[in-house]
Motif scaffolding. Structure first.
Motif, PDB file in Angstrom:
ATOM      1  N   GLY A 201       0.835  -1.202   0.000  1.00  0.00           N
ATOM      2  CA  GLY A 201       0.000   0.000   0.000  1.00  0.00           C
ATOM      3  C   GLY A 201       0.858   1.234   0.000  1.00  0.00           C
ATOM      4  N   CYS A 202       0.292   2.338  -0.492  1.00  0.00           N
ATOM      5  CA  CYS A 202       1.083   3.563  -0.615  1.00  0.00           C
ATOM      6  C   CYS A 202       0.145   4.764  -0.598  1.00  0.00           C
ATOM      7  N   VAL A 203       0.509   5.795   0.184  1.00  0.00           N
ATOM      8  CA  VAL A 203      -0.262   7.038   0.272  1.00  0.00           C
ATOM      9  C   VAL A 203       0.713   8.210   0.175  1.00  0.00           C
ATOM     10  N   ALA A 214       0.610   4.986  -6.791  1.00  0.00           N
ATOM     11  CA  ALA A 214       1.062   3.758  -7.435  1.00  0.00           C
ATOM     12  C   ALA A 214       2.547   3.599  -7.168  1.00  0.00           C
ATOM     13  N   ALA A 215       2.958   2.414  -6.708  1.00  0.00           N
ATOM     14  CA  ALA A 215       4.346   2.216  -6.306  1.00  0.00           C
ATOM     15  C   ALA A 215       4.882   0.920  -6.879  1.00  0.00           C
ATOM     16  N   SER A 216       6.187   0.907  -7.109  1.00  0.00           N
ATOM     17  CA  SER A 216       6.872  -0.288  -7.589  1.00  0.00           C
ATOM     18  C   SER A 216       8.180  -0.429  -6.821  1.00  0.00           C
ATOM     19  N   LEU A 217       8.652  -1.668  -6.687  1.00  0.00           N
ATOM     20  CA  LEU A 217       9.879  -1.964  -5.951  1.00  0.00           C
ATOM     21  C   LEU A 217      10.774  -2.803  -6.846  1.00  0.00           C
ATOM     22  N   GLU A 218      12.031  -2.386  -6.966  1.00  0.00           N
ATOM     23  CA  GLU A 218      12.960  -3.070  -7.868  1.00  0.00           C
ATOM     24  C   GLU A 218      14.280  -3.337  -7.146  1.00  0.00           C
ATOM     25  N   PRO A 219      14.717  -4.617  -7.086  1.00  0.00           N
ATOM     26  CA  PRO A 219      16.022  -4.911  -6.470  1.00  0.00           C
ATOM     27  C   PRO A 219      17.163  -4.444  -7.362  1.00  0.00           C
ATOM     28  N   GLY A 221      20.535  -5.067  -6.290  1.00  0.00           N
ATOM     29  CA  GLY A 221      21.699  -5.867  -5.947  1.00  0.00           C
ATOM     30  C   GLY A 221      22.393  -5.375  -4.698  1.00  0.00           C
ATOM     31  N   LYS A 222      23.054  -6.311  -3.981  1.00  0.00           N
ATOM     32  CA  LYS A 222      23.807  -6.010  -2.769  1.00  0.00           C
ATOM     33  C   LYS A 222      22.945  -5.343  -1.693  1.00  0.00           C
ATOM     34  N   GLY A 223      21.703  -5.791  -1.582  1.00  0.00           N
ATOM     35  CA  GLY A 223      20.812  -5.276  -0.549  1.00  0.00           C
ATOM     36  C   GLY A 223      20.185  -3.935  -0.849  1.00  0.00           C
ATOM     37  N   LEU A 224      20.379  -3.400  -2.067  1.00  0.00           N
ATOM     38  CA  LEU A 224      19.835  -2.094  -2.427  1.00  0.00           C
ATOM     39  C   LEU A 224      18.568  -2.271  -3.252  1.00  0.00           C
ATOM     40  N   TYR A 225      17.547  -1.480  -2.923  1.00  0.00           N
ATOM     41  CA  TYR A 225      16.265  -1.539  -3.622  1.00  0.00           C
ATOM     42  C   TYR A 225      15.853  -0.133  -4.034  1.00  0.00           C
ATOM     43  N   ARG A 226      15.163  -0.056  -5.189  1.00  0.00           N
ATOM     44  CA  ARG A 226      14.650   1.235  -5.663  1.00  0.00           C
ATOM     45  C   ARG A 226      13.132   1.240  -5.567  1.00  0.00           C
ATOM     46  N   LEU A 227      12.616   2.195  -4.815  1.00  0.00           N
ATOM     47  CA  LEU A 227      11.175   2.373  -4.653  1.00  0.00           C
ATOM     48  C   LEU A 227      10.744   3.589  -5.449  1.00  0.00           C
ATOM     49  N   ARG A 228       9.764   3.411  -6.338  1.00  0.00           N
ATOM     50  CA  ARG A 228       9.215   4.515  -7.136  1.00  0.00           C
ATOM     51  C   ARG A 228       7.737   4.646  -6.819  1.00  0.00           C
ATOM     52  N   ALA A 229       7.303   5.882  -6.541  1.00  0.00           N
ATOM     53  CA  ALA A 229       5.909   6.113  -6.163  1.00  0.00           C
ATOM     54  C   ALA A 229       5.427   7.419  -6.785  1.00  0.00           C
ATOM     55  N   ALA A 230       4.174   7.410  -7.263  1.00  0.00           N
ATOM     56  CA  ALA A 230       3.574   8.603  -7.856  1.00  0.00           C
ATOM     57  C   ALA A 230       2.112   8.673  -7.440  1.00  0.00           C
ATOM     58  N   PRO A 231       1.629   9.849  -6.980  1.00  0.00           N
ATOM     59  CA  PRO A 231       0.215   9.973  -6.586  1.00  0.00           C
ATOM     60  C   PRO A 231      -0.710   9.786  -7.780  1.00  0.00           C
ATOM     61  N   VAL A 232      -1.913   9.288  -7.496  1.00  0.00           N
ATOM     62  CA  VAL A 232      -2.917   9.034  -8.534  1.00  0.00           C
ATOM     63  C   VAL A 232      -4.226   9.711  -8.131  1.00  0.00           C
ATOM     64  N   PRO A 233      -4.800  10.595  -9.001  1.00  0.00           N
ATOM     65  CA  PRO A 233      -4.210  11.136 -10.233  1.00  0.00           C
ATOM     66  C   PRO A 233      -3.159  12.201  -9.909  1.00  0.00           C
ATOM     67  N   ALA A 234      -2.045  12.183 -10.621  1.00  0.00           N
ATOM     68  CA  ALA A 234      -0.916  13.052 -10.292  1.00  0.00           C
ATOM     69  C   ALA A 234      -1.236  14.527 -10.516  1.00  0.00           C
ATOM     70  N   ALA A 235      -1.882  14.848 -11.655  1.00  0.00           N
ATOM     71  CA  ALA A 235      -2.145  16.255 -11.979  1.00  0.00           C
ATOM     72  C   ALA A 235      -3.031  16.913 -10.925  1.00  0.00           C
ATOM     73  N   GLU A 236      -4.076  16.244 -10.503  1.00  0.00           N
ATOM     74  CA  GLU A 236      -4.993  16.815  -9.510  1.00  0.00           C
ATOM     75  C   GLU A 236      -4.305  16.959  -8.159  1.00  0.00           C
ATOM     76  N   PHE A 237      -3.509  15.947  -7.776  1.00  0.00           N
ATOM     77  CA  PHE A 237      -2.794  15.996  -6.493  1.00  0.00           C
ATOM     78  C   PHE A 237      -1.839  17.179  -6.454  1.00  0.00           C
ATOM     79  N   TYR A 238      -1.021  17.334  -7.478  1.00  0.00           N
ATOM     80  CA  TYR A 238      -0.025  18.413  -7.478  1.00  0.00           C
ATOM     81  C   TYR A 238      -0.679  19.787  -7.666  1.00  0.00           C
ATOM     82  N   LYS A 239      -1.830  19.827  -8.317  1.00  0.00           N
ATOM     83  CA  LYS A 239      -2.550  21.096  -8.432  1.00  0.00           C
ATOM     84  C   LYS A 239      -3.004  21.571  -7.055  1.00  0.00           C
ATOM     85  N   GLU A 240      -3.587  20.669  -6.253  1.00  0.00           N
ATOM     86  CA  GLU A 240      -4.020  21.030  -4.909  1.00  0.00           C
ATOM     87  C   GLU A 240      -2.825  21.367  -4.021  1.00  0.00           C
ATOM     88  N   ALA A 241      -1.731  20.634  -4.194  1.00  0.00           N
ATOM     89  CA  ALA A 241      -0.526  20.928  -3.406  1.00  0.00           C
ATOM     90  C   ALA A 241       0.029  22.303  -3.762  1.00  0.00           C
TER      91      ALA A 241
END
Length: 368
Positions: A201-203, A214-219, A221-241
């Motif tokens: 889950g992601c907020v 929406a989030a994704s997790l990608e290994p 190597g060597k214990g390092l992971y990349r987490l990518r997350a973007a609010p949905v819908p992005a345009a409306e979220f960033y407009k209010e922000a």
């Protein structure tokens, strides 16, 4: 980490007790730190130990390693492998002025407890003659239990590591760094004694605005992971922000581990940039670019004029042209301004948080 004991809003002095190993060995769990309110961001210097808070009961005591500008600082725990994400100046509340080691107050506290137990034991011993045999056995057993309880820490074997055997086996996940680009938060996490499997889950939150992300997790190597997350819908979220003037974005993610779950919070700074304008003389066109992930509405005023031929050039004004454009997130608009030889362009746009309007200028001579 630090748990606030006497953090009063607006109080010039507060007391915090250290609850983790991020500042080890400078600060140890159980140490008491006396802190004072920071009056001005100008007082914050690299090397200073400060307390910054993200909520009424969520505070961190770390050392300042870099002052980014008047809006943010970078802190790091002495025992942490990497610095924290940039922290807004508004969250940095106190600086450490005095440390009371745990040994300084735990020993007197233990002595006071031992004294009370000894007094109670003496009173029980005085009454033991009045008790039956089985009652005396109960009293003696209770006293033996108290003595054993007090002596256990002294005779217990020392742990194999400074943090203890259980602490050494505990899964560890640390945030290496985090950034925001084109509306997507990218964070790198390092895991030890466990594996990161997926995101359950992601907020995303910015000021009073929140949205599922929406989030994704990608290994990596060597214990390092990349987490990518973007609010949905992005345009409306960033407009209010943008309209609320938010300067900080937080992503709260629930990550499933091979050993349990991780509730991770990734903070990043929101940098709102003014639109960029470029005038192209060859086709007499104006390009306005929106570098922000939020839509932006701009007003364009074009002052036009022609040059009349003759012994000397003279300027003949033309009617002013007024345009409105709605720039998509990370998008642009192209306006054709043919019909004039000279143009002077003024572009106004709303500032974040409704703090008035900003203005940029462009223009030049059209080439036919």
């Amino acid at each position: 980490m630090a748990l606030s004991l006497a953090r009063l809003l607006g109080a010039p002095v507060a007391v915090v007790v250290v609850a983790g190993y991020s500042m080890y060995p400078t600060l140890k769990p159980g140490d008491i730190v006396v802190v004072e309110k920071i009056a001005s961001p100008a007082e914050i210097k690299p090397g200073m130990i400060v307390v910054w808070c993200t909520g009424p009961h969520s505070c961190v005591i770390h050392r300042v390693v870099k002052v980014v500008d008047e809006r943010a600082v970078v802190t790091k725990g002495d025992a942490n492998p990497a610095p924290d994400p940039p922290v807004p100046m508004s969250d940095v509340e106190y600086r450490a002025v005095y440390v009371v080691p745990r040994i300084a107050y735990l020993a007197p506290l233990a002595a006071a407890v031992a004294y009370d137990i000894a007094r109670a034991a003496r009173r029980l011993a005085e009454r033991a003659a009045e008790l039956e045999a089985y009652q005396r056995l109960v009293v003696l057993g209770f006293l033996a239990y108290l003595v054993a309880l007090m002596l256990t820490p002294l005779v217990a074997p020392k742990p194999a590591t400074p943090l203890g055997n259980l602490e050494a086996l505990r899964p560890r996940v640390s945030l290496v760094n985090a950034s925001l680009s084109k509306g997507v938060v990218t964070a790198y996490l390092h895991a030890a004694k466990t594996k990161l499997l997926d995101v359950e889950g992601c907020v995303a939150r910015a000021a009073h605005v929140s949205a599922r992300c929406a989030a994704s997790l990608e290994p990596m190597g060597k214990g390092l992971y990349r987490l990518r997350a973007a609010p949905v819908p992005a345009a409306e979220f960033y407009k209010e922000a943008y309209l609320s003037g938010a300067t900080r974005l937080e992503v709260d993610a629930v990550i499933r581990l091979s050993l349990g779950k991780l509730y991770a919070r990734v903070p990043v700074l929101l940098h709102w940039e003014p639109p960029r304008a470029r005038f192209y003389p060859v086709n007499c066109s104006l390009v306005v670019v929106n570098p922000n992930p939020s839509p932006l509405r701009v007003n364009i005023t074009v002052i036009r004029a022609n040059l009349s031929a003759g012994p000397g050039y003279s300027v003949k004004p033309l009617p002013t042209l007024r345009l409105q454009a709605s720039l998509p997130p990370l998008g642009k608009t192209v306006e054709q301004l043919r019909g004039a030889q000279l143009v002077s362009i003024y572009i106004s746009y709303p500032l974040p948080g409704g703090k008035g309007k900003g203005r940029i200028h462009a223009g030049g001579r059209c080439v036919r």
